[in-house]
Scaffold this motif. Structure first.
Motif, PDB file in Angstrom:
ATOM      1  N   THR A 176      43.688  40.947  50.273  1.00 41.21           N
ATOM      2  CA  THR A 176      44.822  40.041  50.477  1.00 41.21           C
ATOM      3  C   THR A 176      44.806  38.911  49.459  1.00 41.21           C
ATOM      4  N   ILE A 177      43.628  38.372  49.165  1.00 42.53           N
ATOM      5  CA  ILE A 177      43.514  37.320  48.148  1.00 42.53           C
ATOM      6  C   ILE A 177      44.024  37.822  46.806  1.00 42.53           C
ATOM      7  N   LEU A 178      43.541  38.988  46.402  1.00 43.69           N
ATOM      8  CA  LEU A 178      43.958  39.550  45.121  1.00 43.69           C
ATOM      9  C   LEU A 178      45.452  39.834  45.099  1.00 43.69           C
ATOM     10  N   ASN A 179      45.988  40.283  46.218  1.00 43.36           N
ATOM     11  CA  ASN A 179      47.408  40.605  46.287  1.00 43.36           C
ATOM     12  C   ASN A 179      48.274  39.368  46.080  1.00 43.36           C
ATOM     13  N   PHE A 180      47.957  38.285  46.781  1.00 45.81           N
ATOM     14  CA  PHE A 180      48.763  37.066  46.650  1.00 45.81           C
ATOM     15  C   PHE A 180      48.540  36.375  45.311  1.00 45.81           C
ATOM     16  N   CYS A 181      47.346  36.512  44.742  1.00 42.62           N
ATOM     17  CA  CYS A 181      47.122  35.961  43.403  1.00 42.62           C
ATOM     18  C   CYS A 181      47.962  36.698  42.369  1.00 42.62           C
ATOM     19  N   LEU A 182      48.018  38.019  42.486  1.00 43.70           N
ATOM     20  CA  LEU A 182      48.814  38.817  41.550  1.00 43.70           C
ATOM     21  C   LEU A 182      50.307  38.547  41.704  1.00 43.70           C
TER      22      LEU A 182
ATOM     23  N   ASN B 147      50.486  46.384  36.046  1.00 43.04           N
ATOM     24  CA  ASN B 147      51.523  45.574  35.401  1.00 43.04           C
ATOM     25  C   ASN B 147      50.949  44.285  34.832  1.00 43.04           C
ATOM     26  N   PHE B 148      49.980  43.724  35.512  1.00 41.30           N
ATOM     27  CA  PHE B 148      49.360  42.477  35.054  1.00 41.30           C
ATOM     28  C   PHE B 148      48.609  42.700  33.739  1.00 41.30           C
ATOM     29  N   GLN B 149      47.813  43.764  33.662  1.00 40.17           N
ATOM     30  CA  GLN B 149      46.973  43.969  32.484  1.00 40.17           C
ATOM     31  C   GLN B 149      47.749  44.502  31.289  1.00 40.17           C
ATOM     32  N   LYS B 150      48.904  45.096  31.533  1.00 43.98           N
ATOM     33  CA  LYS B 150      49.714  45.552  30.402  1.00 43.98           C
ATOM     34  C   LYS B 150      50.169  44.385  29.537  1.00 43.98           C
ATOM     35  N   ASN B 151      50.329  43.224  30.133  1.00 49.71           N
ATOM     36  CA  ASN B 151      50.793  42.057  29.392  1.00 49.71           C
ATOM     37  C   ASN B 151      49.729  41.461  28.484  1.00 49.71           C
ATOM     38  N   PHE B 152      48.492  41.937  28.605  1.00 47.40           N
ATOM     39  CA  PHE B 152      47.423  41.374  27.798  1.00 47.40           C
ATOM     40  C   PHE B 152      47.146  42.190  26.535  1.00 47.40           C
ATOM     41  N   ASN B 153      47.900  43.231  26.313  1.00 45.69           N
ATOM     42  CA  ASN B 153      47.844  43.979  25.059  1.00 45.69           C
ATOM     43  C   ASN B 153      46.432  44.449  24.732  1.00 45.69           C
ATOM     44  N   LEU B 154      45.705  44.923  25.765  1.00 48.09           N
ATOM     45  CA  LEU B 154      44.351  45.417  25.553  1.00 48.09           C
ATOM     46  C   LEU B 154      44.298  46.936  25.483  1.00 48.09           C
ATOM     47  N   LYS B 155      45.462  47.565  25.371  1.00 49.74           N
ATOM     48  CA  LYS B 155      45.564  49.019  25.191  1.00 49.74           C
ATOM     49  C   LYS B 155      44.903  49.792  26.331  1.00 49.74           C
TER      50      LYS B 155
ATOM     51  N   ASN C 279      44.971  56.899  43.655  1.00 45.46           N
ATOM     52  CA  ASN C 279      43.533  57.184  43.598  1.00 45.46           C
ATOM     53  C   ASN C 279      42.719  56.056  44.209  1.00 45.46           C
ATOM     54  N   LEU C 280      43.136  54.823  43.965  1.00 41.87           N
ATOM     55  CA  LEU C 280      42.442  53.685  44.560  1.00 41.87           C
ATOM     56  C   LEU C 280      42.521  53.748  46.080  1.00 41.87           C
ATOM     57  N   MET C 281      43.697  54.066  46.592  1.00 41.92           N
ATOM     58  CA  MET C 281      43.880  54.130  48.043  1.00 41.92           C
ATOM     59  C   MET C 281      43.072  55.278  48.648  1.00 41.92           C
TER      60      MET C 281
ATOM     61  N   ILE D 257      45.846  49.041  56.905  1.00 41.02           N
ATOM     62  CA  ILE D 257      46.514  47.942  56.202  1.00 41.02           C
ATOM     63  C   ILE D 257      45.805  47.652  54.878  1.00 41.02           C
ATOM     64  N   THR D 258      44.478  47.678  54.889  1.00 40.95           N
ATOM     65  CA  THR D 258      43.714  47.448  53.661  1.00 40.95           C
ATOM     66  C   THR D 258      44.028  48.492  52.609  1.00 40.95           C
ATOM     67  N   SER D 259      44.134  49.750  53.019  1.00 40.91           N
ATOM     68  CA  SER D 259      44.443  50.819  52.062  1.00 40.91           C
ATOM     69  C   SER D 259      45.838  50.641  51.473  1.00 40.91           C
ATOM     70  N   LEU D 260      46.794  50.195  52.287  1.00 41.62           N
ATOM     71  CA  LEU D 260      48.148  49.954  51.781  1.00 41.62           C
ATOM     72  C   LEU D 260      48.167  48.792  50.785  1.00 41.62           C
ATOM     73  N   ILE D 261      47.391  47.747  51.072  1.00 43.25           N
ATOM     74  CA  ILE D 261      47.320  46.616  50.145  1.00 43.25           C
ATOM     75  C   ILE D 261      46.629  47.039  48.848  1.00 43.25           C
ATOM     76  N   ILE D 262      45.603  47.884  48.950  1.00 43.76           N
ATOM     77  CA  ILE D 262      44.937  48.390  47.737  1.00 43.76           C
ATOM     78  C   ILE D 262      45.921  49.186  46.891  1.00 43.76           C
ATOM     79  N   TYR D 263      46.760  49.977  47.546  1.00 42.80           N
ATOM     80  CA  TYR D 263      47.764  50.742  46.804  1.00 42.80           C
ATOM     81  C   TYR D 263      48.728  49.811  46.069  1.00 42.80           C
ATOM     82  N   GLN D 264      49.162  48.763  46.752  1.00 44.86           N
ATOM     83  CA  GLN D 264      50.065  47.806  46.107  1.00 44.86           C
ATOM     84  C   GLN D 264      49.340  47.018  45.024  1.00 44.86           C
ATOM     85  N   ASN D 265      48.076  46.666  45.273  1.00 43.93           N
ATOM     86  CA  ASN D 265      47.302  45.956  44.258  1.00 43.93           C
ATOM     87  C   ASN D 265      47.125  46.789  42.995  1.00 43.93           C
TER      88      ASN D 265
END
Length: 465
Positions: A158-164, A110-118, A128-130, A96-104
């Motif tokens: 799980t914390i990071l997933n729900f925050c995102l 997608n989250f960091q693309k909005n910050f225009n940091l290239k 790769n994360l999973m 379950i943790t590996s699946l959440i890491i994949y989704q995270n």
């Protein structure tokens, strides 16, 4: 695109490897695995507490059991219903943790693309994360040894997933559960709040500052200043709301622990929190606190206690001010490393769990790092030589605690150097972005070295430096 068959095959192989290792887990009893076990995640101590609880003896009367009453009650029921199935629960948790890491991984990109940091990402980063988590030998051994840190890794993901996803209520509940296992996790309130604030706005709340970094000559008018003040007042509001909810749920969990503890009492606070805070257990581990308290005079222990406790809650303030409005995900990652560094009873699996997220920044930050070979070799040397020294100290009687403590210092120093170099590389990359150097892609690919301009060529003031 990743085919479903390939994805399922990777999960199946991960499950199969863990299943085979559990079938021969009795062979692991011949080894101490001192780098992976500690008094607060060892299944031996956990199982002892469960057996004492089943015989009507309060496990919190001694100093060997350190799990909270909620976990004690849950695993007591599982031990009664499926006594032979508990090891397989650890497999399910890691999958379950590996699946959440994949989704995270997808959500963080997608989250960091909005910050225009290239940031430059490829489509296989989540995979790769999973894979790094699922096929990491240390994480596999954590599952085979039934270390309770496996559940802490699931909670962090799980914390990071729900925050995102912008779910404030569930994020606060899950973070309060993490408080039961580590009080240092309280510093995660700030980055979690900042991630949630981004999702509470329709546009990027930090876009003004990012645009200013790319166009330092831009001068904001009074209306922009008023909007900026309102945005940062909203940030403070959500931090206050999220912090209040988290500690409120934490108080509710403590009350639940009180009612679930044997002969309802508050004795569990001493075993779960107070003993860990004051470092009363001197069992050797990869941390640097056990030896200091075992060898220092009693009247010096108060000084060393606060020297080991205060830094974790001080460093998060300047780091939050500097990186909170730039990259909350990176801030969250730095805080996790801080927690591992200042953990009084660290385990090797915690650091390898965090290294599973490093590919998210590898391509962008690695070219800017100064000495990755140095602390990489220090890290590998400490985790490979420390078991040998442990054997020479405990069994062969040809070494002593000083040798093992030397490896503990080397391990902690490698983590500190890694975190400091990570921050340096991030700042240097932003420095290049502010100067609008056109060769950033070539630098990321390693095709061109970094050539910064002279100080006299800089004609404007940096808003972040």
């Amino acid at each position: 695109m990743l085919s479903k068959f390939k994805f399922i095959f990777l999960l199946f192989v991960g499950i199969f490897v863990r299943y085979v290792l559990l079938q021969y887990s009795y062979l692991l009893n011949y080894f101490d695995f001192i780098n992976l076990r500690n008094p607060y995640n060892s299944w031996r101590n956990f199982k002892e507490g469960i057996i004492l609880h089943e015989y009507g003896i309060d496990p919190y009367d001694g100093d060997m059991f350190h799990e909270n009453p909620i976990d004690l009650k849950l695993f007591s029921l599982l031990n009664r219903w499926i006594p032979n199935g508990i090891p397989y629960i650890f497999i399910v948790i890691q999958i379950i943790t590996s699946l959440i890491i994949y989704q995270n991984g997808k959500l963080m990109i997608n989250f960091q693309k909005n910050f225009n940091l290239k940031w430059v990402y490829t489509s296989n980063i989540p995979l790769n994360l999973m894979i790094l988590y699922l096929y990491n030998p240390v994480n596999i051994l954590d599952c085979a040894l039934l270390n309770s840190s496996v559940f802490q890794h699931l909670i962090v993901c799980t914390i990071l997933n729900f925050c995102l996803k912008g779910n404030l209520l569930v994020s606060s509940i899950v973070l309060s559960v993490l408080f039961l296992h580590s009080y240092n996790a309280m510093i995660l309130v700030i980055p979690s709040s900042l991630i949630l604030y981004y999702h509470s706005c329709h546009d990027n709340p930090f876009k003004k500052w990012i645009d200013l970094a790319h166009s330092p000559s831009a001068i904001s008018n009074d209306d922009d200043n008023d909007k900026n003040v309102n945005k940062y007042s909203n940030i403070m509001n959500i931090i206050i709301v999220f912090t209040t909810l988290t500690f409120l749920f934490f108080a509710c969990l403590l009350l639940l622990c009180f009612y679930l503890s044997p002969h309802p009492s508050w004795k569990f606070l001493d075993n779960c929190f107070i003993q860990k805070f004051f470092i009363t257990d001197y069992t050797p581990n990869l941390g640097i606190s056990w030896y200091t308290f075992a060898e220092s005079f009693p009247h010096f222990q108060t000084f060393f206690l606060w020297m080991f406790r205060i830094p974790c809650f001080i460093y998060f303030i300047p780091l939050s001010i500097k990186y909170g409005s730039i990259d909350p995900i990176f801030l969250f990652y730095m805080f996790l490393i801080l927690i591992v560094i200042f953990e009084p009873y660290p385990a090797l699996g915690d650091m390898f769990f965090l290294l599973s997220f490093f590919p998210l920044w590898y391509k962008q930050l690695f070219p800017f790092m100064r000495q990755p070979l140095l602390y990489g070799c220090m890290f590998l040397a400490s985790i490979t030589i420390s078991p040998i020294i442990w054997y020479l100290w405990i069994y062969a009687d040809t070494a002593n605690a000083n040798f093992y403590y030397g490896m503990s210092i080397l391990y902690t120093l490698s983590q500190i150097l890694f975190l400091s170099d990570l921050i340096y590389a991030y700042n240097l990359r932003r420095f290049v972005l502010v100067l609008q150097i056109d060769d950033l892609d070539a630098i990321n690919k390693g095709e061109k070295p970094i050539q910064l301009p002279k100080k006299d060529d800089i004609q404007f003031k940096f808003p972040f430096f």
